[in-house]
Design a protein around this motif. Structure first.
Motif, PDB file in Angstrom:
ATOM      1  N   GLU A 146     -98.060 -62.337  16.075  1.00  0.00           N
ATOM      2  CA  GLU A 146     -99.359 -61.820  16.538  1.00  0.00           C
ATOM      3  C   GLU A 146    -100.482 -62.609  15.864  1.00  0.00           C
ATOM      4  O   GLU A 146    -100.368 -62.976  14.707  1.00  0.00           O
ATOM      5  N   ARG A 147    -101.570 -62.892  16.629  1.00  0.00           N
ATOM      6  CA  ARG A 147    -102.775 -63.542  16.083  1.00  0.00           C
ATOM      7  C   ARG A 147    -103.901 -62.539  16.005  1.00  0.00           C
ATOM      8  O   ARG A 147    -103.977 -61.634  16.847  1.00  0.00           O
ATOM      9  N   LEU A 148    -104.770 -62.733  15.003  1.00  0.00           N
ATOM     10  CA  LEU A 148    -105.897 -61.803  14.786  1.00  0.00           C
ATOM     11  C   LEU A 148    -107.199 -62.536  15.067  1.00  0.00           C
ATOM     12  O   LEU A 148    -107.350 -63.718  14.749  1.00  0.00           O
ATOM     13  N   LEU A 149    -108.168 -61.818  15.582  1.00  0.00           N
ATOM     14  CA  LEU A 149    -109.496 -62.369  15.915  1.00  0.00           C
ATOM     15  C   LEU A 149    -110.536 -61.468  15.274  1.00  0.00           C
ATOM     16  O   LEU A 149    -110.602 -60.268  15.562  1.00  0.00           O
ATOM     17  N   LEU A 150    -111.287 -62.033  14.353  1.00  0.00           N
ATOM     18  CA  LEU A 150    -112.347 -61.292  13.647  1.00  0.00           C
ATOM     19  C   LEU A 150    -113.687 -61.694  14.246  1.00  0.00           C
ATOM     20  O   LEU A 150    -114.023 -62.894  14.262  1.00  0.00           O
ATOM     21  N   VAL A 151    -114.488 -60.715  14.713  1.00  0.00           N
ATOM     22  CA  VAL A 151    -115.716 -60.996  15.460  1.00  0.00           C
ATOM     23  C   VAL A 151    -116.857 -60.194  14.855  1.00  0.00           C
ATOM     24  O   VAL A 151    -116.681 -59.016  14.504  1.00  0.00           O
ATOM     25  N   ARG A 152    -118.013 -60.884  14.686  1.00  0.00           N
ATOM     26  CA  ARG A 152    -119.215 -60.181  14.265  1.00  0.00           C
ATOM     27  C   ARG A 152    -120.375 -60.680  15.086  1.00  0.00           C
ATOM     28  O   ARG A 152    -120.567 -61.893  15.251  1.00  0.00           O
ATOM     29  N   ARG A 153    -121.209 -59.789  15.507  1.00  0.00           N
ATOM     30  CA  ARG A 153    -122.379 -60.160  16.304  1.00  0.00           C
ATOM     31  C   ARG A 153    -123.483 -60.639  15.370  1.00  0.00           C
ATOM     32  O   ARG A 153    -123.760 -59.991  14.364  1.00  0.00           O
ATOM     33  N   LEU A 154    -124.118 -61.786  15.743  1.00  0.00           N
ATOM     34  CA  LEU A 154    -125.229 -62.348  14.952  1.00  0.00           C
ATOM     35  C   LEU A 154    -126.534 -61.830  15.526  1.00  0.00           C
ATOM     36  O   LEU A 154    -126.993 -62.258  16.583  1.00  0.00           O
ATOM     37  N   THR A 155    -127.132 -60.902  14.827  1.00  0.00           N
ATOM     38  CA  THR A 155    -128.369 -60.270  15.297  1.00  0.00           C
ATOM     39  C   THR A 155    -129.569 -61.094  14.889  1.00  0.00           C
ATOM     40  O   THR A 155    -129.486 -62.003  14.044  1.00  0.00           O
TER      41      THR A 155
END
Length: 850
Positions: A146-155
């Motif tokens: 399994e692969r993981l994807l870490l996402v954060r929105r740049l405000t």
């Protein structure tokens, strides 16, 4: 232009415009500087934002590396423990093409693009979706399938927080390539930074808008400050102008008015009102001081002109008279008013041409002065001498000439008399030596052959000493008349000084010259001077030099040759005649003596004196010392050695022999000091001349040299001649006794050829007697010489003095000397002279036995 207008022009036409221009240039420079500062600050801020972005990207990427995931159950706790960077993040799992939302905050779920789902590599970057929403994404590789994807929105708040507060007004992520130049708008500056894109073919950048309001406020502030300062300085200039007008310009104009009313030529001293203004009080004081000094100078100059004993004449540029001083008025019997505008010829009553000379001098402005000699044609002719000097105005331009004349009539007469005294002997009326030498050259040019005769009076000193110089002068007159009585009218006769005369005769044979000389001798001998009932006569020695071919001979040397011949004639007796012969060895030595004297001085200075030695063989002496006589040579530049016969006579004649003796002593002592192994069995014999024997300080010099080189005195024997010892008997005795006390030995050289007094030998404290070679060289064949040598040896043996025989040239003489009992022998049979530097000591049998 008046000074007031000049001040207005300087202040309002030059100074204020210069200030305004300087102010504007300063403001322009300020704006340039602010632009530079703004650019610098923006670049530093961009670097800070870029650094912060890189740091956040790296931290976001390291979440998976620092926290390895082994199960999905561990993710919530992991994400909840991270810092602010992981707040509001979403965690997604990817299995194949299946997407699972492991952690989501809020209703907004991130929908990854297909390109990201298909990627198999680990990567971190920025993603911009179609709604212009930007995200920070980190994709992990496979872990447990399994692969993981870490996402954060740049405000927007996050992007604004990357810079200092208030520096940027807007920050947004855009697609496209980064622009290399900044974009300047009305109140903003836009710059772009490249961002790492999670989608490789879609480039992204961060567009940042910086506010220009801060920099505009700084520029406005300093602009207002510069304009205010300019206004203040302009106001000061106005104040300065009004102050100058009241305190300086008006008083200065008043001062100029007073100065223009001054009359420099006034006979009274005029001064300026010093109350013209307090600011100009120092200036008026200095001007009054200059006026006072000018008045004093004019008074002094006029006083000098009025009381000088010289004629002073001023002229204009055309050489017309403009002024004469009171002395000129008295001398010329004219008034200053009468001669105004007259020519110099009319004023001075002199020859024509003086005006032309003065005008030519005036036109040569670079000349400082010129001599002037005039003969005034008055009732009594007058000779005047003076000088011409330029008269110049304040600008340096020549406006005339000043002529200063003085009466030199009496001086000229006195000078003529003095010149006659110099050219002619006041006693005999004959020409002097200098005039005779000068006239001899021209006299010789008019002849085919020339003879110069040199006369030297004898017994003349007896007349001066016995009867006085007046009687001597009377005898000189008689001698001059006696010589003149034997001459015709075409000879040149002069008195050279003292009791010496010279005569030049042309176109006569040697026989005629000899006959004339004999007749002059007879005429001079016939002169008699009576004084106190005693008759005095003088003799005369004559030297003659002939020049048959003047083209090959210097006639100026004839007088010298005649003098040398005269000196030789005096040695023959009274009233003798001697012709100069260049082949005569003795005459040549006398003639070349001055040259040899110069050569001796050079040899001493350049260390060209060479020491030789000649062995002295022991025959019957009890002394074990080997004896060497030190001889002297001079080495020429070509290496040729000159024997002493050519220069010792010149050294004695010109008083150089003492210096030669000192140099020989120094060199001999030096050589002996360098050969210490010879001290116990050698002795050097050094000759001392008669002049050195009586010279002051020669004994002290010997002792100083001994101390300097540290040699024993028993190694030195000084040889003195019998004649010099007797002539300087008292001084010789004092020197001999003093040096003998110090251990030095003495030998009496050439004994028998002089006075040969056994009485002197009895008193003379010598250790050795050297029998003259004239008795030794014929000893084997001449019974008289044998008897003399034996007699001298017997007397010396009784007196305890050892003897040395000179000129021993064969073994037969040696045998005779052994029979007589002479102690030492010296000559060519023993050894010829050799360089002292080449000496090698001989080991005697006595030394070998010891």
């Amino acid at each position: 232009m008046k000074i007031g207008k000049k001040v207005v022009l300087v202040i309002f036409g030059i100074f204020i415009p210069l200030l305004a221009a300087s102010c504007l240039a300063g403001i322009a420079h300020l704006y340039t500087g602010i632009d530079t500062i703004r650019g610098y600050i923006i670049e530093r801020e961009l670097e800070s934002i870029q650094s912060q972005l890189n740091k956040d990207l790296e931290s976001f990427q390291l979440v998976f590396h620092n926290n390895p995931l082994y199960s999905q159950q561990g993710l919530p706790s992991l994400l909840g423990s991270d810092g602010s960077l992981l707040r509001d993040t979403q965690l997604l799992g990817i299995t194949g093409r299946k997407l699972t939302y492991l952690r989501v905050q809020g209703d907004d779920k991130f929908a990854p693009p297909p390109e990201l789902l298909a990627s198999q590599r680990e990567k971190t970057g920025v993603y911009l979706d179609s709604q212009q929403q930007s995200y920070l994404i980190s994709l992990q590789g496979q872990l447990h399938g399994e692969r993981l994807l870490l996402v954060r929105r740049l405000t927007n708040d996050y992007l604004l927080s990357l810079a200092e507060k208030g520096m940027i007004t807007k920050a947004e992520i855009q697609t496209g390539v980064v622009a290399t130049e900044h974009l300047f708008m009305d109140d903003t500056v836009t710059a772009q930074l490249k961002l790492p894109s999670i989608i490789e073919h879609t480039p992204l950048h961060l567009s940042i808008s910086f506010s220009n309001h801060f920099f505009s406020q700084i520029a406005m502030k300093y602009t207002l400050l510069a304009l205010g300062l300019l206004g203040f300085v302009v106001a000061l200039q106005f104040a300065l102008y009004f102050w100058l007008r009241q305190a300086l310009i008006k008083p200065f104009n008043k001062l100029v008015t007073q100065c223009s009313s001054l009359n420099v030529g006034s006979k009274t001293c005029q001064l300026i009102d010093s109350a013209a203004g307090t600011e100009l009080a120092s200036l008026t004081t200095n001007i009054n001081g200059l006026l006072s000094a000018l008045y004093r100078q004019q008074s002094h100059s006029q006083l000098v002109l009025d009381n000088t004993s010289e004629v002073v004449i001023f002229t204009d540029t055309l050489a017309k008279v403009s002024y004469i001083n009171p002395y000129a008025e008295r001398m010329l019997a004219l008034k200053n008013e009468q001669v105004q505008g007259s020519s110099l010829e009319q004023l001075l009553c002199c020859n024509l041409g003086v005006t032309v000379k003065v005008v030519a001098f005036i036109q040569e402005a670079d000349k400082t002065s010129a001599p002037l000699l005039l003969r005034l044609n008055r009732a009594t002719p007058m000779l005047v001498n003076g000088s011409l000097t330029h008269l110049r105005c304040h600008a340096g331009k020549v406006i005339g000439a000043a002529i200063v004349l003085r009466d030199i009539t009496q001086q000229a007469l006195l000078k003529r008399q003095l010149q006659r005294c110099v050219d002619f002997d006041p006693i005999t009326g004959l020409v002097t030596r200098s005039v005779f030498g000068t006239r001899l050259v021209s006299y010789a040019q008019q002849s085919k052959s020339l003879a110069v005769i040199y006369f030297d009076l004898e017994q003349f000193k007896l007349i001066n000493d016995s009867c006085g110089h007046n009687a001597g002068d009377e005898m000189l007159k008689k001698v001059a008349k006696a010589i003149n009585s034997c001459l015709l009218n075409n000879e040149l006769l002069g008195r050279l000084g003292g009791d010496e005369f010279a005569l030049a005769i042309k176109d006569r044979s040697a026989l005629e010259v000899a006959k004339l000389s004999k007749s002059i001798i007879a005429s001079v001998n016939a002169q008699m001077l009576l004084h106190d009932d005693t008759a005095y006569r003088v003799g005369v020695s004559v030297g003659i030099a002939l020049a048959g071919n003047k083209a090959n001979e210097d006639v100026r040397e004839l007088l010298k040759d005649a003098e040398i011949a005269c000196h030789s004639a005096k040695q023959k007796g009274s009233n003798q005649v001697q012709f100069f012969d260049g082949r005569d060895k003795d005459l040549n030595l006398l003639r070349n003596a001055p040259k040899w004297a110069v050569r001796i001085v050079q040899a001493i200075e350049h260390n060209e004196l060479i020491l030789y030695y000649q062995k002295i063989k022991r025959i019957s002496s009890h002394s074990h010392r080997q004896r060497l006589e030190i001889l002297l040579r001079i080495q020429e530049s070509d290496g040729r050695l000159l024997p002493p016969a050519q220069f010792i006579t010149a050294a004695e004649r010109f008083k150089l022999i003492v210096e030669v003796d000192k140099e020989v002593i120094r060199k001999a002592f030096l050589w002996l000091s360098l050969n210490e192994h010879l001290w116990h069995d050698h002795c050097l014999s050094i000759n001392l001349s008669g002049n050195s024997l009586g010279a002051e300080g020669i004994a002290d010099f010997i002792l100083r040299q001994q101390t300097r080189f540290g040699i024993p005195s028993v190694c030195i024997c000084f040889e003195i001649t019998e004649t010099s010892a007797i002539q300087n008997r008292s001084r010789a005795m004092k020197m001999l006794l003093g040096l003998r006390k110090r251990g030095f030995a003495f030998a009496l050289d050439d004994f028998g050829s002089g006075f040969a007094s056994y009485g002197y030998l009895k008193e003379m404290p010598v250790d050795y007697v050297k029998i003259d070679g004239c008795f030794v060289k014929n000893l084997a064949s001449n019974a008289k010489d044998y008897a003399i040598v034996k007699s001298v040896n017997d007397v010396c043996r009784v007196m305890g003095i050892e003897t040395v025989a000179e000129f021993v040239e064969n073994q037969e003489i040696m045998d005779k000397l052994e029979i007589i009992g002479v102690n030492y022998a010296q000559g060519y049979a023993i050894g010829r002279p050799k360089p002292l530097a080449s000496y090698q000591a001989e080991i005697t049998p006595e030394i070998l036995i010891a």
